[in-house]
Write an enzyme that holds these catalytic residues in place. Structure first.
Site, short mmCIF file in Angstrom:
data_model
loop_
_atom_site.label_atom_id
_atom_site.label_comp_id
_atom_site.label_asym_id
_atom_site.label_seq_id
_atom_site.Cartn_x
_atom_site.Cartn_y
_atom_site.Cartn_z
N CYS A 266 89.20 65.96 103.89
CA CYS A 266 89.10 64.64 104.54
C CYS A 266 90.39 64.26 105.26
O CYS A 266 90.40 63.31 106.04
CB CYS A 266 88.73 63.56 103.53
SG CYS A 266 87.04 63.74 102.91
N HIS B 267 82.08 55.06 118.49
CA HIS B 267 82.74 56.07 119.31
C HIS B 267 84.25 55.87 119.42
O HIS B 267 84.83 55.91 120.50
CB HIS B 267 82.08 56.17 120.70
CG HIS B 267 80.75 56.85 120.63
ND1 HIS B 267 79.61 56.20 120.24
CD2 HIS B 267 80.40 58.13 120.86
CE1 HIS B 267 78.60 57.05 120.25
NE2 HIS B 267 79.05 58.24 120.62
N GLU C 43 78.25 57.02 104.56
CA GLU C 43 79.08 57.89 105.39
C GLU C 43 78.38 59.22 105.66
O GLU C 43 78.51 59.79 106.74
CB GLU C 43 80.42 58.14 104.69
CG GLU C 43 81.39 58.93 105.52
CD GLU C 43 82.71 59.15 104.81
OE1 GLU C 43 83.64 58.37 105.06
OE2 GLU C 43 82.80 60.10 104.01
#
Length: 150
Positions: A37, A78, A130
């Site tokens: 991560c 985005h 997520e």
């Protein structure tokens, strides 16, 4: 977005509104302990924001659904979350863009907007998925405010 049942937030308000939406964003967790991560990667986040209150506004809404989506989607979709230095901080682990912190940040942004409305509803829960198998639920701590929530 697929219909989903979310955990219920406990509250004493008359009205509860839930808004589902999604946004695509990249992030990394700036800590070696985060393993993979810590590398730049992206997700399509699925969010559900729960707002509750006792009074409707002049249009008969607790809050307009579109406002909630716009507050979050327009800000995060985005983007590289790490670049939003108003929300996240690479030097403070309490503000790394983890799922937990992103969920808390969504709640804070929504609540900041709600605090400026005449009927002052409360953001009582944010559910943030997520990945298909990983999600976080954030609920602000209760206070002595009418309705029993921050």
């Amino acid at each position: 977005m697929l219909q989903q049942v979310y955990p219920s937030a406990r509250h004493d308000y008359c009205y509860e509104l839930n808004k589902d939406f999604h946004f695509a964003a990249a992030h990394y967790v700036p800590a070696e302990e985060a393993g993979s991560c810590s590398m730049l990667h992206g997700h399509t986040y699925y969010a559900n924001v729960t707002v509750a209150g006792d009074e409707l506004d002049a249009t008969g809404f607790l809050v307009n659904f579109s406002v909630i989506k716009k507050l979050i989607h327009d800000r995060f979709d985005h983007t590289l979350l790490n670049n939003d230095t108003d929300s996240f901080d690479e030097h403070n682990s309490e503000r790394f863009p983890t799922t937990e912190v992103v969920a808390r940040t969504i709640a804070e942004l929504v609540q900041r907007y709600l605090d400026g409305t005449p009927n002052k509803p409360s953001c009582v829960q944010v559910f943030l998925r997520e990945t298909p198998t990983s999600y976080c639920v954030y609920r602000p701590k209760r206070t002595g405010k009418a309705g029993g929530h921050e």
